[in-house]
Scaffold this motif. Structure first.
Motif, PDB file in Angstrom:
ATOM      1  N   PHE A 144       0.785  -1.175  -0.028  1.00  0.00           N
ATOM      2  CA  PHE A 144       0.081   0.008   0.195  1.00  0.00           C
ATOM      3  C   PHE A 144       0.966   1.306  -0.063  1.00  0.00           C
ATOM      4  CE2 PHE A 144      -3.668   2.437   0.952  1.00  0.00           C
ATOM      5  CZ  PHE A 144      -3.298   3.541   1.687  1.00  0.00           C
ATOM      6  N   TYR A 145       0.426   2.375  -0.688  1.00  0.00           N
ATOM      7  CA  TYR A 145       1.166   3.538  -0.772  1.00  0.00           C
ATOM      8  C   TYR A 145       0.053   4.431  -0.687  1.00  0.00           C
ATOM      9  CZ  TYR A 145       4.051   7.451  -2.299  1.00  0.00           C
ATOM     10  OH  TYR A 145       4.845   8.523  -2.002  1.00  0.00           O
ATOM     11  N   GLY A 146       0.166   5.311   0.560  1.00  0.00           N
ATOM     12  CA  GLY A 146      -0.877   6.266   0.914  1.00  0.00           C
ATOM     13  C   GLY A 146      -0.763   6.721   2.256  1.00  0.00           C
ATOM     14  N   VAL A 147      -1.791   7.586   2.674  1.00  0.00           N
ATOM     15  CA  VAL A 147      -1.940   7.924   4.099  1.00  0.00           C
ATOM     16  C   VAL A 147      -3.272   7.106   4.825  1.00  0.00           C
ATOM     17  CG1 VAL A 147      -2.665   9.673   5.756  1.00  0.00           C
ATOM     18  CG2 VAL A 147      -1.391  10.261   3.561  1.00  0.00           C
ATOM     19  N   GLU A 148      -2.800   6.465   5.776  1.00  0.00           N
ATOM     20  CA  GLU A 148      -3.831   5.375   6.494  1.00  0.00           C
ATOM     21  C   GLU A 148      -3.489   5.727   7.867  1.00  0.00           C
ATOM     22  OE1 GLU A 148      -6.096   3.019   5.556  1.00  0.00           O
ATOM     23  OE2 GLU A 148      -6.378   3.714   7.182  1.00  0.00           O
ATOM     24  N   LEU A 149      -4.712   6.416   8.317  1.00  0.00           N
ATOM     25  CA  LEU A 149      -4.886   6.783   9.724  1.00  0.00           C
ATOM     26  C   LEU A 149      -5.337   5.914  10.907  1.00  0.00           C
ATOM     27  CD1 LEU A 149      -5.927  10.491   9.232  1.00  0.00           C
ATOM     28  CD2 LEU A 149      -3.647   9.597   9.183  1.00  0.00           C
ATOM     29  N   SER A 150      -6.051   4.620  10.163  1.00  0.00           N
ATOM     30  CA  SER A 150      -6.939   3.781  10.905  1.00  0.00           C
ATOM     31  C   SER A 150      -6.065   2.727  11.264  1.00  0.00           C
ATOM     32  CB  SER A 150      -7.886   3.471  10.205  1.00  0.00           C
ATOM     33  OG  SER A 150      -8.880   2.291  10.923  1.00  0.00           O
ATOM     34  N   ALA A 151      -5.917   2.398  12.681  1.00  0.00           N
ATOM     35  CA  ALA A 151      -5.317   1.354  13.107  1.00  0.00           C
ATOM     36  C   ALA A 151      -5.815  -0.019  12.859  1.00  0.00           C
ATOM     37  CB  ALA A 151      -5.265   1.388  14.669  1.00  0.00           C
ATOM     38  N   ALA A 152      -6.991   0.064  12.310  1.00  0.00           N
ATOM     39  CA  ALA A 152      -7.600  -1.289  12.102  1.00  0.00           C
ATOM     40  C   ALA A 152      -7.146  -1.860  10.803  1.00  0.00           C
ATOM     41  CB  ALA A 152      -9.119  -1.344  12.063  1.00  0.00           C
ATOM     42  N   LYS A 153      -6.621  -0.738   9.777  1.00  0.00           N
ATOM     43  CA  LYS A 153      -6.302  -1.181   8.757  1.00  0.00           C
ATOM     44  C   LYS A 153      -4.842  -1.487   8.294  1.00  0.00           C
ATOM     45  CE  LYS A 153      -9.991   0.243   6.836  1.00  0.00           C
ATOM     46  NZ  LYS A 153     -10.105   1.859   6.010  1.00  0.00           N
ATOM     47  N   TYR A 154      -3.928  -1.639   9.396  1.00  0.00           N
ATOM     48  CA  TYR A 154      -2.527  -2.254   9.419  1.00  0.00           C
ATOM     49  C   TYR A 154      -2.719  -3.691   9.644  1.00  0.00           C
ATOM     50  CZ  TYR A 154      -0.812   2.577   9.213  1.00  0.00           C
ATOM     51  OH  TYR A 154      -0.553   3.990   8.846  1.00  0.00           O
ATOM     52  N   ASP A 155      -1.482  -4.092   8.906  1.00  0.00           N
ATOM     53  CA  ASP A 155      -1.490  -5.756   9.156  1.00  0.00           C
ATOM     54  C   ASP A 155      -0.527  -6.090  10.013  1.00  0.00           C
ATOM     55  OD1 ASP A 155      -1.161  -4.664   5.647  1.00  0.00           O
ATOM     56  OD2 ASP A 155      -2.888  -5.795   6.308  1.00  0.00           O
ATOM     57  N   VAL A 156       0.569  -5.620  10.323  1.00  0.00           N
ATOM     58  CA  VAL A 156       1.305  -6.006  11.276  1.00  0.00           C
ATOM     59  C   VAL A 156       1.652  -5.062  12.425  1.00  0.00           C
ATOM     60  CG1 VAL A 156       3.469  -7.268  11.629  1.00  0.00           C
ATOM     61  CG2 VAL A 156       2.441  -7.502   9.353  1.00  0.00           C
ATOM     62  N   TRP A 157       1.750  -5.442  13.666  1.00  0.00           N
ATOM     63  CA  TRP A 157       2.097  -4.719  14.850  1.00  0.00           C
ATOM     64  C   TRP A 157       3.275  -5.212  15.697  1.00  0.00           C
ATOM     65  CZ3 TRP A 157      -0.526  -0.229  15.977  1.00  0.00           C
ATOM     66  CH2 TRP A 157      -1.881  -0.022  15.195  1.00  0.00           C
TER      67      TRP A 157
END
Length: 127
Positions: free
Chosen positions: A104-117
């Motif tokens: 993914f390339y862009g701005v992502e502010l939502s924690a739920a949209k991230y794949d790995v922590w």
């Protein structure tokens, strides 16, 4: 993909800390790395991130609450992304996490949209 965050600690207001996130197991040329923080009873808050594409340049994004105080850098030789936090305030006290959104390339502010922590690291700022 694995992420490991470190560098938290205690600091007085006005001080600085540098958090590190070591990443491994991912070789894509396009992804987003984000930093979040969380205090008890609240959702994770986006505090900074950068977009990486093509191995040439990246762009960092920050919300108004930390803009001008937080910056992001990376060291490719160490597979590490850093969150530099300056002029810290007591309201910056939280557990800080790094996260990755893959392909993914862009701005992502939502924690739920991230794949790995990564695991969290505690930052405490005293007044």
């Amino acid at each position: 993909v694995q992420l490991q965050a470190s560098g938290g600690g205690w600091v007085q207001a006005g001080g600085s800390l540098r958090l590190a996130c070591v990443y491994s197991g991912y070789t894509s040329s396009q992804y987003v790395m984000g930093w979040f923080r969380q205090v008890p009873g609240k959702e994770r808050e986006f505090v900074g991130g950068f977009r990486w594409r093509g191995g040439v340049a990246y762009y960092a994004d920050f919300p108004a609450s930390v803009k001008g105080r937080f910056t992001i850098s990376r060291d490719d030789t160490k597979n590490t992304v850093y969150l530099h936090m300056n002029n810290l305030k007591p309201e910056d006290t939280a557990v800080y996490y790094c996260a990755a959104k893959l392909n993914f390339y862009g701005v992502e502010l939502s924690a739920a949209k991230y794949d790995v922590w990564g695991q969290g690291t505690q930052v405490t700022v005293s007044s």
